[in-house]
Design a protein around this motif. Structure first.
Motif, short mmCIF file in Angstrom:
data_model
loop_
_atom_site.label_atom_id
_atom_site.label_comp_id
_atom_site.label_asym_id
_atom_site.label_seq_id
_atom_site.Cartn_x
_atom_site.Cartn_y
_atom_site.Cartn_z
N PRO A 63 81.74 -7.38 95.52
CA PRO A 63 81.84 -8.65 96.44
C PRO A 63 83.09 -8.56 97.41
N SER A 75 82.03 -11.36 88.92
CA SER A 75 80.88 -11.15 89.31
C SER A 75 79.81 -10.23 88.32
N ARG A 81 77.15 -13.48 92.42
CA ARG A 81 78.21 -12.97 93.37
C ARG A 81 79.03 -14.04 93.88
N GLN A 83 82.34 -14.11 96.10
CA GLN A 83 82.94 -13.45 96.98
C GLN A 83 84.07 -14.21 97.42
N ARG A 323 73.66 -4.42 92.83
CA ARG A 323 74.61 -5.34 93.10
C ARG A 323 75.34 -5.58 91.89
N GLU A 325 76.28 -8.58 90.58
CA GLU A 325 75.94 -9.57 89.89
C GLU A 325 74.54 -9.32 89.04
N ARG A 356 69.35 -9.38 92.04
CA ARG A 356 70.66 -10.17 93.02
C ARG A 356 71.35 -11.37 92.23
#
Length: 365
Positions: A63, A75, A81, A83, A323, A325, A356
């Protein structure tokens, strides 16, 4: 993630979560770095293969870029996630409440009977910044826990070779419990205009060089500290950092980790090795970092390959992009599949992947 409370692992391989500071995919795309980096990975790949390690590689979309490692770490552990600092602050406030049990990777490992250990050599008490064991590791090893008496190297005082071996000998090896070690490295941090720390044959030699004239701690007025490339008597500093000097620090970090794994890691260990973010030195729009799965147990790496991971340590165009996460669920899925029969496990009976992650609302209960 709360459903993971119903999982009970019978097989618990020793687990390493190794996060190399500033280890970004720019290494594989930058015109000056691409060739040397690939040669480094080919050499490392062949050495690990000769020692019985199986390897597979993907990329992780983190992120952040160029800093704020704690958001990348959070994360990874929470499966959310993170950020922005505001969300992290809200999560921290929630996690520190006694009545809150936010599911996260370290909590899962604690419940499975792992002895969870955090090695973070650059963590220390500072005015207004208390040290908090936010994820409830069973044991923490911070800067002032390392019993380090040698010269200061870089941001963390102790070089990573010393920190990792000291933690192995004093925290991991004495316990019969399966362990999960999270190690946030420091040698590849952004002091790339300094020379490299030495790599002695015996990590204990660092303390053998104890001297009354130590360089200052990184929280002192005379920061920055010194790196000593060839001895512990004469510091070397270059005019400015360059991409190739950054690569030398990454190569040194890989040497530290490779030597440790081949010398000390218990048989059947599972290693998840990745970066925290791109190096701030290099301009890039990418947020991906290399992600490697290693083990001397071939079934664990075969499971990763079933999720698209490519063979070896060198990232390729075919290496999948996960990703950050999503790695919490991926690792739980991997451990459960291994426990229930390896690559032949019925995937319909395994905890579902969350590519995700889940909603940030999980962190602000």
């Amino acid at each position: 993630y709360a459903a993971y409370d119903t999982i009970g692992l019978g097989r618990r391989p020793p687990l390493y979560l190794l996060m190399i500071e500033s280890y970004g995919s720019a290494l594989n795309t930058h015109p000056t770095l691409r060739g040397p980096y690939r040669r480094l990975m080919q050499h490392t790949d062949s050495v690990l293969a000769a020692d019985g390690w199986h390897r597979a590689t993907a990329r992780s979309d983190v992120p952040v870029r160029g800093g704020r490692s704690w958001l990348s770490i959070a994360s990874l552990f929470t499966g959310v996630r993170i950020q922005h600092q505001l969300l992290y602050n809200r999560f921290q406030d929630t996690a520190l409440r006694a009545d809150t049990k936010i599911p996260h990777l370290i909590r899962f490992l604690n419940q499975q009977g792992y002895r969870t250990v955090a090695l973070q050599p650059f963590t220390f008490e500072r005015t207004g910044l208390p040290v908090r064991n936010l994820f409830n590791f069973d044991a923490t090893v911070y800067r002032d826990d390392l019993n380090y008496r040698g010269p200061d190297y870089g941001l963390a005082t102790a070089p990573d070779q010393y920190s990792l071996h000291y933690t192995h000998e004093t925290v991991l090896a004495p316990s019969p419990e399966p362990f999960a070690l999270f190690f946030e490295t420091v040698d590849s941090h952004s002091l790339w205009n300094y020379g490299l720390p030495p790599y002695p044959d015996d990590w204990r030699q660092f303390n053998a060089q104890e001297t009354a004239q130590r360089s200052p701690h990184p929280d002192s007025a005379s920061f920055p500290p010194v790196f000593l490339p060839d001895s512990i008597t004469a510091p070397t500093m270059y005019d400015q950092p360059t991409p190739l000097r950054y690569l030398r620090h990454v190569a040194h970090e890989w040497r530290v980790l490779r030597k440790y794994l081949t010398q000390k890691a218990p048989p059947g260990s599972l290693v998840l090795l990745l970066g925290d973010h791109q190096p701030p030195l290099i301009e890039t729009s990418s947020r991906t970092v290399p992600l490697h799965v290693l083990s001397t147990d071939s079934t664990l790496v075969t499971l990763a390959r079933r999720h698209g991971f490519t063979d070896g340590l060198s990232p390729t165009a075919e290496s999948p992009r996960l990703r950050q996460e999503g790695l919490y669920a991926f690792l739980v899925h991997l451990l459960t599949a291994h426990d229930r029969g390896g690559p032949a496990a019925d995937s319909t009976r395994l905890p579902p992947l969350q590519p995700r992650g889940v909603s940030p609302s999980l962190l602000v209960q």
